[in-house]
Structures are given as structure tokens and as C-alpha cells.
Design an enzyme around this catalytic site. Structure first.
Site, mmCIF file in Angstrom:
data_model
loop_
_atom_site.group_PDB
_atom_site.id
_atom_site.type_symbol
_atom_site.label_atom_id
_atom_site.label_comp_id
_atom_site.label_asym_id
_atom_site.label_seq_id
_atom_site.Cartn_x
_atom_site.Cartn_y
_atom_site.Cartn_z
ATOM 1 N N ASP A 231 0.777 -1.217 0.294
ATOM 2 C CA ASP A 231 0.086 0.455 0.116
ATOM 3 C C ASP A 231 0.746 1.232 -0.004
ATOM 4 O OD1 ASP A 231 -2.750 1.340 0.768
ATOM 5 O OD2 ASP A 231 -1.507 2.572 2.236
ATOM 6 N N GLU B 6 1.167 -0.642 -4.926
ATOM 7 C CA GLU B 6 0.393 -0.067 -5.292
ATOM 8 C C GLU B 6 0.934 1.603 -6.144
ATOM 9 O OE1 GLU B 6 -3.612 3.350 -3.246
ATOM 10 O OE2 GLU B 6 -1.788 2.633 -2.251
#
Length: 567
Positions: free
Chosen positions: A224, A286
Site C-alpha cells: 500500500d 500500489e
């Protein structure tokens, strides 16, 4: 129409080869994978509390297997105060009780493995929750051993933060702590303090969490917000740009807080850890990046960083622009040094592609185009739950109904991400089969569930779900679509995007997508690509469209798709 589809698939099956050089048995599993993001709160509730859970996901594994999913990416399921619905982690090595137990997780891994489906964990490596024991220690005093695990600084003066950096979720990225008279940095919510990755102890501790889940048998990790791990050591003010953001703050150039070069050493270190485990564990990033050159860096100069940084340039172009897609797909084919692209059109942070690309009239046909771009190109594919059904973004209409904090902070200009996180639509029963809860689910089920759901679309031959299933099957079984090269065709045509997929044994498949609301007729000369055949055998085409006989004339209805094997 069922008989027509059946005829096409009988013909198509005759063209599929299940042996030969195309199989590429030495390829890692993730190279040809379909990775399916599940937002656990919204997928399936098994205990009637209105919140999805791990046992609910286990109950639905057969659906995922039938769809053709190779791996499930779970958004965070760790213990959390749920300020950011799990992206504020308070314990990296446990399961939040609202999702189940560690035994439930182990069962999910085991049952998924029986179906040849891997589990990909979402690792939040930029920050923790402010309730994580590490931060509680860090904020306790300036002399605590973990003080330097986070980024603490003196302000410029009374009530003035160290610099002008802003949170992605609005306003200053610094929060004052009166106990120690210093400020801490938070790229996201104030309850999500950033870890100090310049401290080697942080890397050791976070890597320990990676090893914990690797030992549990997970297939890999989605990282993330990973480009934001490092910030300018000197804490210089960022350049102020013209305009303001959704929260009314000045726009800033974020080059001092995003995608700094130091992050690549951490990625190399992490890759060494994952490479130490069997089974081709995968690292997915990401990675919202400005261009293909920056994306290339995330694979590593020696191909030793992430196997699959997300290419957001393609799926989030956010307009049906044939020339734009041609350029970006071509870049992924040629400008990442033979590494594997990862395309994604939908996730839990953005309005659904149905809404971003739809025109309100041809949305179903446009959704077929988007599916073809995702599954007909040479890339690993990542989907988001409900994408295959045509689930829509259903944004709250009143601020008092908003659950996502950024919607509360930024309303009405920024309405948050609730709209793309609504419960999975399984059938036409109350709450769409998501929950048996008497009370309202954690987010309301959209009214569209009565006509857009798995049960109904499974029975409809022309549904979007049927289109995805056939595309996924072709991608898995057809040599050219499975692993063939990709060459853009008719490159000056801005109405129709078309490409050739060619397998090592010479088998070739043509894909053509009409990007307009008008019918289009296209023709192809593939002699320059070494293809001499002229005849076509249809593998898949938009329902109701004309059947072409050769490359000389292919008629595409508005937003129509044609996929054919060249003979």
C-alpha cells in the site's frame, strides 16, 4: 443467442492447443494470473452482523474458481481502530475480530489452495495506526527507544508545523503532540503516523511481519502507498502550485514526499526476503506514477524489485481515447525492458470503471471494451469485486450517511470512497445475498442489485459476467491470448483500437474495439506482421454484431468488440 455463442465456442475450442511451446511451464504463476481484489467488509457476511468476513470469502471460493481467479488480494484484515477501514494497522501479525480468527484465515488459505487460488495480503508499509504499540511507545517521550521509528520534529514556532506538507486526506500533514511539544508527520490521516524508513530498526520490524505471513503460506503481497515511504530529510517546503484541492488547500508539488529514490533499496531488500521462500511469491506495488519511465524503475535495474508494480497509466486514463490507450499499452509492451505489465481498471479508492468510462447509454458495451482491454492485452490482470457484474458507484447523497472520513472532511466536493465499496451483489434477495442481518449492512446495497447480480447474470448468455467468463477462458486457453506478443494495428485510426496477439508457434488472434458511439468498419493487412491468412474464426464478439468472413471487412457496432483467430 445461446446457440450462436455455443457455435462460436465449439469453433474456438477446436483452435485451442493444450500442449506445445506456448505453455511456458517455467513461467511464474503470477505472469498469467487473474488477481481479484476483495474488500472483505463488503464481499460476504457469514455471521449476520452486516460486515463481510473471512468465512464469507471462504463460502464464495467456488464462484471465484468458476470465474477463473488465480489469486485473491485481500484489503487489510489486521486489527485496526478502522479509522481508514483497516489501513490504520495496530497489529501486523493478527486478524481483526470483526473479520474472524487466525483459524478462519488458515482455513481460507487451505480451501483456496485446494482450488489453486493464492491469497495476497495487503501490507500497509508507509504508516501504522496511532494505536499501534510502536507508536504508543514512540509518543511516550523524546527519549523512548522507538521515538525515531516515526518522524518527529519541532515546529517553526508556536502552533506552526515544521513545513507546508499536506496530508493526502486534507490539510496539514503534521499533528502537534503537547506532551512532548513536537509534531509528527502523517501522509494520510492524523491517526496514521508515518514510519521512519531511514531507521534500519523499522525495516527489520516490518520485514518480520512479512515473514510471519510468508510462513503462513500467502502467495504474496500488495504494498500500500509504497512510493511514499521516504520524505526529504531536510524537511524543505514543497513548491506551491496554482489552484486548490478538494479540501480547499493549495495544490503542492509532492516531489519531496513521494517516489524518492531511497525507496528502491527497501524494495530490493524486500525482494531478497520473498525470494527466500518457495512458490514464486509475488510483490505488487500500489504505484501511482507520472509516466512509464518511472514505472520501469520499480521493477529494478536488475529486475530485482517488484515483479508487478501497478500500471495506473492504462486503466485510469479515464476517457475513451483510442490514441491514448494505444500509446500507453504500447509503452507497457516495449518500454519496461521485457518485464510483465500489471493492468488494473478498478479498485477500492476510485469510482468504478462503469461510471468513469460509461456514457449513460452504452455502459454495458463500454464495459465489454474495458474488459477486453484488461484481459485481451499482454499483462497480468487485476480486477475488483463486482467489476465483472457491472456494479456501479453509489455515492451517498447526504453527508450524514458518509462512512469514509475523507468524505466527511471534503464534503461536498470530495464525497469519499463509500460509493465504490458497497456490498457485493450476489442475488435478488434482500441485501443482495450479502448478509442475513436484520439491520442495514455497514454500507447500503445499491438499488441496482435487483438486475445486476451474480445469480441473474449467470443465467444470461449476453450478460457482462458471461463476457468476462469467456474472455478469462480464452486468455487461459488460447496460445496467442495467453502469452503471445502484442502489436498495435491501424495505428492512425482514432475510432477503433486494434491489436494482434501472436503465439510462438505462429497462431494469431486479432482484437478490435470500437471507441465510438457510431458503427465502424475496419480492414487489416497483416503481411508486415508475418501473417498471411485472411480468414477469421470468431472467438468472441459483441452480442448481435455481424459475423465477418475475412480481414477485409469487420463491422463493429457502437462500442463493439471483435476477437477472431486468423486462418
Amino acid at each position: 443467442m445461446r446457440k450462436t455463442w455455443a457455435k462460436y465456442f465449439v469453433l474456438a475450442s477446436l483452435l485451442l492447443s493444450f500442449a506445445g511451446a506456448w505453455a511456458q511451464k517455467t513461467d511464474p504463476w503470477w505472469k498469467h494470473a487473474l488477481i481479484y481484489e476483495i474488500y472483505p467488509r463488503s464481499f460476504q457476511d457469514s455471521n449476520g452482523d452486516g460486515i463481510g468476513d473471512l468465512n464469507g470469502i471462504t463460502q464464495r471460493l467456488d464462484y471465484l474458481k468458476t470465474l477463473g481467479v488465480d489469486a485473491i488480494w485481500l484489503s487489510p484484515i489486521y486489527p485496526s481502530p478502522q479509522v481508514d477501514f483497516g489501513y490504520d494497522v495496530s497489529n501486523y501479525e493478527a486478524i481483526d475480530p470483526q473479520y474472524g480468527t487466525m483459524a478462519d484465515f488458515d482455513r481460507l488459505v487451505s480451501e483456496a489452495k485446494k482450488r489453486k487460488i493464492g491469497i495476497v495480503m495487503d501490507m500497509v508499509v508507509n504508516h501504522t495506526s496511532d494505536k499501534h504499540p510502536w507508536f504508543i511507545e514512540s509518543e511516550s517521550s523524546k527519549t523512548n527507544p522507538k521515538r525515531d521509528w516515526y518522524i518527529w520534529r519541532d515546529g517553526k514556532g508556536p502552533g506552526v508545523p515544521p513545513n507546508n506538507w499536506q496530508s493526502t486526506f486534507g490539510h496539514s500533514a503534521w499533528k502537534y503532540d503537547p506532551k512532548t511539544s513536537q509534531w509528527y508527520y502523517h501522509r494520510f490521516y492524523a491517526e496514521q503516523p508515518d514510519l521512519n524508513w531511514r531507521n534500519p530498526a523499522v525495516e527489520r520490524a516490518v520485514f518480520g511481519a512479512f515473514k510471519f505471513w510468508l510462513n503462513k503460506g500467502v502467495a504474496g503481497f500488495r504494498l500500500d502507498a509504497v512510493p511514499t515511504l521516504f520524505e526529504d530529510e531536510q524537511l524543505q517546503d514543497e513548491k506551491v502550485l496554482p489552484g486548490t484541492n478538494a479540501y480547499g488547500d493549495p495544490d503542492l508539488d509532492d516531489s519531496l514526499t513521494n517516489n524518492l529514490p531511497e525507496v528502491h533499496q527497501v524494495m530490493r531488500d524486500l525482494r531478497k526476503v520473498s525470494n527466500g521462500y518457495p512458490g514464486n511469491r509475488v510483490l505488487i506495488g500500489e504505484t501511482y506514477l507520472p509516466d512509464i519511465a518511472e514505472l520501469r524503475k520499480w521493477y529494478g535495474a536488475d529486475h530485482d524489485e517488484l515483479q508487478l508494480p501497478m500500471d495506473m497509466q492504462v486503466g485510469f486514463l479515464n476517457k475513451l481515447d483510442a490514441a491514448g490507450f494505444r500509446t500507453r499499452i504500447d509503452q507497457a509492451e516495449h518500454d519496461i525492458d521485457s518485464d510483465q505489465p500489471l493492468f488494473v481498471f478498478d479498485n477500492h479508492d476510485n469510482p468504478r470503471s462503469w461510471n468513469r468510462y460509461g456514457d449513460g447509454k452504452h455502459n454495458l458495451d463500454i464495459a465489454r471494451v474495458i474488459a477486453t482491454l484488461l484481459l485481451g492485452t499482454r499483462s497480468t490482470a487485476m480486477m475488483y469485486y463486482g467489476e465483472e457484474l457491472g456494479m456501479t458507484t453509489t455515492t451517498p447523497t447526504r453527508v450524514e450517511d458518509v462512512k469514509d472520513p475523507i468524505g466527511k472532511i471534503g464534503w461536498p466536493k470530495e464525497k469519499g470512497r463509500d460509493g465504490e465499496r458497497t456490498p457485493m451483489q450476489w442475488d435478488g434477495s434482500p441485501n443482495a445475498g450479502f448478509t442475513t442481518a436484520a439491520a442495514t449492512p455497514w454500507l447500503p446495497v445499491p438499488p441496482s442489485y435487483k438486475t445486476v447480480n451474480v445469480a441473474l447474470e449467470s443465467r444470461e448468455d449476453d450478460s457482462l459476467l458471461a463476457w468476462y467468463q469467456r474472455l478469462i477462458q480464452l486468455r487461459r486457453e488460447n496460445p496467442a491470448l495467453h502469452d503471445g506478443t502484442l502489436t498495435m494495428l491501424n495505428v492512425k485510426d482514432n475510432n477503433v483500437l486494434s491489436w494482434l496477439r501472436k503465439a510462438p508457434d505462429g497462431q494469431a488472434v486479432l482484437v478490435a474495439c470500437n471507441f465510438t458511439a457510431q458503427s465502424q468498419t475496419v480492414a487489416f493487412d497483416l503481411s508486415a506482421q508475418g501473417v498471411s491468412g485472411q480468414k477469421l474464426t470468431t472467438l468472441l464478439q459483441t452480442p448481435g454484431s455481424a459475423q465477418p468472413e475475412s480481414l477485409a471487412s469487420i463491422k463493429l457496432p457502437p462500442y463493439g468488440v471483435y476477437i477472431g483467430q486468423i486462418q
